[in-house]
Scaffold this active site. Structure first.
Site, PDB file in Angstrom:
ATOM      1  N   LYS A 280      -1.683  -9.984  -0.134  1.00  0.00           N
ATOM      2  CA  LYS A 280      -3.000  -9.969   0.507  1.00  0.00           C
ATOM      3  C   LYS A 280      -3.961 -10.830  -0.294  1.00  0.00           C
ATOM      4  CE  LYS A 280      -5.680  -6.249   0.156  1.00  0.00           C
ATOM      5  NZ  LYS A 280      -6.403  -4.981   0.417  1.00  0.00           N
TER       6      LYS A 280
ATOM      7  N   ASP B  15      -0.804   1.637  -3.903  1.00  0.00           N
ATOM      8  CA  ASP B  15      -1.682   0.683  -4.580  1.00  0.00           C
ATOM      9  C   ASP B  15      -3.013   1.283  -5.004  1.00  0.00           C
ATOM     10  OD1 ASP B  15      -2.695   0.931  -1.979  1.00  0.00           O
ATOM     11  OD2 ASP B  15      -3.413  -1.137  -1.928  1.00  0.00           O
TER      12      ASP B  15
ATOM     13  N   ASP C 119      -5.443   2.960  -3.234  1.00  0.00           N
ATOM     14  CA  ASP C 119      -6.656   2.919  -2.424  1.00  0.00           C
ATOM     15  C   ASP C 119      -6.823   4.123  -1.502  1.00  0.00           C
ATOM     16  OD1 ASP C 119      -4.750   2.280  -0.517  1.00  0.00           O
ATOM     17  OD2 ASP C 119      -5.691   0.411   0.133  1.00  0.00           O
ATOM     18  N   ARG C 120      -5.826   4.983  -1.420  1.00  0.00           N
ATOM     19  CA  ARG C 120      -5.938   6.170  -0.564  1.00  0.00           C
ATOM     20  C   ARG C 120      -5.995   7.433  -1.414  1.00  0.00           C
ATOM     21  NH1 ARG C 120      -2.938   5.279   5.142  1.00  0.00           N
ATOM     22  NH2 ARG C 120      -3.338   3.059   5.343  1.00  0.00           N
TER      23      ARG C 120
ATOM     24  N   LYS D 138     -11.171   0.543  -0.250  1.00  0.00           N
ATOM     25  CA  LYS D 138     -11.125   1.985  -0.415  1.00  0.00           C
ATOM     26  C   LYS D 138     -10.580   2.279  -1.803  1.00  0.00           C
ATOM     27  CE  LYS D 138      -7.135   1.991   2.757  1.00  0.00           C
ATOM     28  NZ  LYS D 138      -7.429   0.804   3.586  1.00  0.00           N
TER      29      LYS D 138
ATOM     30  N   GLU E  48     -12.167   6.133   6.247  1.00  0.00           N
ATOM     31  CA  GLU E  48     -11.257   6.129   7.383  1.00  0.00           C
ATOM     32  C   GLU E  48     -10.432   7.407   7.373  1.00  0.00           C
ATOM     33  OE1 GLU E  48     -10.447   1.372   7.921  1.00  0.00           O
ATOM     34  OE2 GLU E  48      -8.945   2.543   6.857  1.00  0.00           O
TER      35      GLU E  48
ATOM     36  N   SER F  81       0.810  -1.218   0.000  1.00  0.00           N
ATOM     37  CA  SER F  81       0.000   0.000   0.000  1.00  0.00           C
ATOM     38  C   SER F  81       0.844   1.268   0.000  1.00  0.00           C
ATOM     39  CB  SER F  81      -0.976  -0.024   1.183  1.00  0.00           C
ATOM     40  OG  SER F  81      -1.899   1.038   1.089  1.00  0.00           O
ATOM     41  N   HIS F  82       0.762   2.044   1.074  1.00  0.00           N
ATOM     42  CA  HIS F  82       1.413   3.340   1.158  1.00  0.00           C
ATOM     43  C   HIS F  82       2.822   3.245   1.716  1.00  0.00           C
ATOM     44  CE1 HIS F  82      -0.535   2.345   4.888  1.00  0.00           C
ATOM     45  NE2 HIS F  82       0.266   3.165   5.534  1.00  0.00           N
TER      46      HIS F  82
ATOM     47  N   ASP G  48      -1.991   6.754  -3.423  1.00  0.00           N
ATOM     48  CA  ASP G  48      -0.836   6.087  -2.824  1.00  0.00           C
ATOM     49  C   ASP G  48      -0.331   4.921  -3.668  1.00  0.00           C
ATOM     50  OD1 ASP G  48      -3.029   4.408  -2.339  1.00  0.00           O
ATOM     51  OD2 ASP G  48      -2.139   3.623  -0.503  1.00  0.00           O
TER      52      ASP G  48
END
Length: 542
Positions: A127, A280, A282-283, A377, A364, A114-115, A278
């Site tokens: 994951k 991947d 999702d943010r 997300k 979130e 991710s980030h 980010d």
């Protein structure tokens, strides 16, 4: 047909998945058998997948290609019938969720941390997402961990994996590997949810945009949608090519790691709308011209205005926020007459509510926002929803935020992160807080008084499960809160997160850290952060 090899192995003791899978340093995953053991443990934990479809992709970070090819050979050896893999091994996390759902796949493996930073000295992650497109529930991740501790062998097809850079179908043993355009399905979904003509009209009226892909996975998606489909000029998307080390960037879209974007947006000649995503995808980070939007406020504003986008024109079934996220969206839900759910951190809790049709939007404070379109997300989705709302209202982000605060009041909110703290010290700090909960009521922070203190626990209204010890909450008599929790997304030491929130109905234009000063002093002193961790200041303030 290539033979199936059964390779003897021994367990690793540290393969417990967190809320977002297994994350470790690249050097850990590069050990012989390490990735193979975990992938085999995933397959061993599943039932009924013979002949079914698996989705596979990642964010392009260091090791992505190598592990993709290993996973393909292992999927073939373990009996999957088909694997859909993003071209070049690229597939953003929200796009992977959509592909799983659209194609009725059994599940998916997403390679990402991710980030977290990339490169040979950075982080890597694996994951598993279930058939609903969301992160595997705890009953599966617990089983994966249990099996990883007893594994004695893994199965892998002998020979090389097929070329993953050319679209189309290839055979790998008895399995079909289909290399897909990683953007196409996702873009088609976005065109269903949002009014691209309205956004194009705003562009023609002069709306300017800057999107920083942070040399991570959203670059190809943002170029295809923002520049090609919506017509924003070339160069609207910066750092748009995914790189194994993210170009040396830290791919976390916050005000520290996206400082260049923030400074541009605060300048007199900056564009109207700025955003970032980010590693991947999702943010999200949302910044209007001279107006940063906190993730908590972003969720509230999206909930209040979602009806302006076609995909949400019929209204919202409900909303949800993670416990540390500010209560700004709660007031929007109350006015809309819908329920607002407070959940532990972790998207799987939202997934249950989404699957049950209880909510439409969720988010979130850690820059993650999403809806019922996928079970993750989704950074670029949030950007497009913002653009749709801005285009329909024909207003600036700053004007929208100010109007929202005047109408609903403002939740001053900040998160103080203490990264890579000694794990024993961090756990000791949390234990001391838990042990001291009964004595916290009545303590004062300036004019505010603690009225209640607890350790957040959640009863899932969908599956009936109970989740405890999710963070220490201190509630004050004016609605303010201080929250302490340890994050599960790092790969070294522990990350202590302290969340500080104060509600103001009328005084809405103070500087955030100044408005929260009494609570910050109280939070630091109550937890004895400096004494217990050796840290006098946070690593990151957002």
């Amino acid at each position: 047909m290539s033979p199936i090899l059964t390779v003897a192995t021994t367990p690793f003791s540290d393969q417990k998945p967190g809320t977002s899978g297994l994350r470790k340093k690249v050097t850990v995953f590069a050990q012989p058998h390490y990735a193979e053991n975990f992938i085999q443990s995933i397959f061993n934990a599943l039932e009924g997948y013979a002949g079914k479809t698996l989705v596979l992709g990642g964010d392009g970070r260091f090791l992505n290609r190598e592990v993709i090819k290993t996973a393909l050979r292992m999927a073939a050896a373990n009996g999957f019938g088909r694997v859909l893999v993003g071209r070049g091994g690229i597939l953003s996390t929200p796009a992977a969720s959509h592909v799983i759902r659209k194609h009725g796949a059994f599940g998916g493996i997403i390679l990402s941390a991710s980030h977290n930073p990339g490169g040979p000295e950075g982080d890597f992650g694996i994951k598993y997402n279930a058939g609903n497109g969301g992160p595997a529930p705890e009953k599966i991740t617990d089983r994966i961990f249990a099996l990883s501790k007893t594994i004695t062998a893994y199965k892998i097809l002998d020979g090389a994996a097929p070329d993953i850079d050319r679209l189309g179908e290839k055979k790998l043993g008895g399995m079909v590997v289909e290399v897909i355009d990683p953007v196409a399905d996702y873009q088609a979904l976005m065109e269903q949810l949002f009014d691209f003509d309205v956004i194009r009209s705003a562009r023609q009226r002069g709306l300017t945009v800057r999107f920083d892909a942070m040399s991570a996975v959203t670059g190809p998606y943002a170029k295809a949608i923002l520049e090609d489909a919506l017509g924003f000029p070339r160069g609207t998307v910066v750092n748009g090519t995914p790189l194994p080390d993210f170009g040396g960037h830290h791919p976390d879209p916050n005000l520290v790691h996206a400082k260049d974007l923030y400074e541009l947006m605060m300048s007199a000649d900056g564009p109207d709308f700025g955003a970032a995503s980010d590693g991947d995808g999702d943010r999200n980070l949302i910044i209007g011209k001279q107006q940063f939007v906190t993730p908590s406020d972003s969720l509230a504003l999206l909930a209040a205005n979602a009806h302006l986008a076609p995909g949400y024109g019929k209204g919202l079934a409900g909303v949800a926020r993670s416990m540390p996220t500010s209560g700004a969206v709660d007031r929007v839900a109350a006015r809309l007459g819908i329920k607002c759910y407070e959940t532990p951190t972790g998207w799987k809790f939202f997934g249950n509510l989404l699957d049950a049709g209880l909510i439409t939007l969720c988010g979130e404070e850690s820059a993650g926002t999403g809806s019922n379109h996928v079970r993750e997300k989704d950074g670029l989705w949030a950007v497009l929803l913002w653009l749709n709302i801005v285009a329909r209202r024909q207003d600036s982000v700053r004007a929208m935020v100010q109007a929202h605060w005047r109408d609903y009041g403002r939740n001053y909110y900040s998160r103080h992160d203490y990264e890579e703290v000694d794990a024993e010290a961090a756990n000791g700090l949390m234990k001391a807080l838990r042990d001291g909960l009964p004595g916290l009521a009545g303590r004062k922070a300036g004019a505010m008084t603690v009225t209640a203190a607890d350790d957040f626990a959640y009863h899932d209204p969908v599956d009936g499960s109970d989740t405890g010890q999710q963070g220490i909450r201190l509630h004050f008599d004016d609605g303010s809160r201080v929250i302490y929790r340890l994050s599960g997304t790092g790969t070294a030491g522990a990350t202590l997160r302290v969340y500080i929130e104060k509600f103001e109905q009328h005084d809405i234009n103070q500087e955030t850290q100044k408005a929260l000063a009494d609570l910050i002093r109280f939070a630091n002193g109550t937890a004895e952060i400096a004494r217990r961790t050796g840290r006098k200041t946070p690593s990151v303030i957002t």
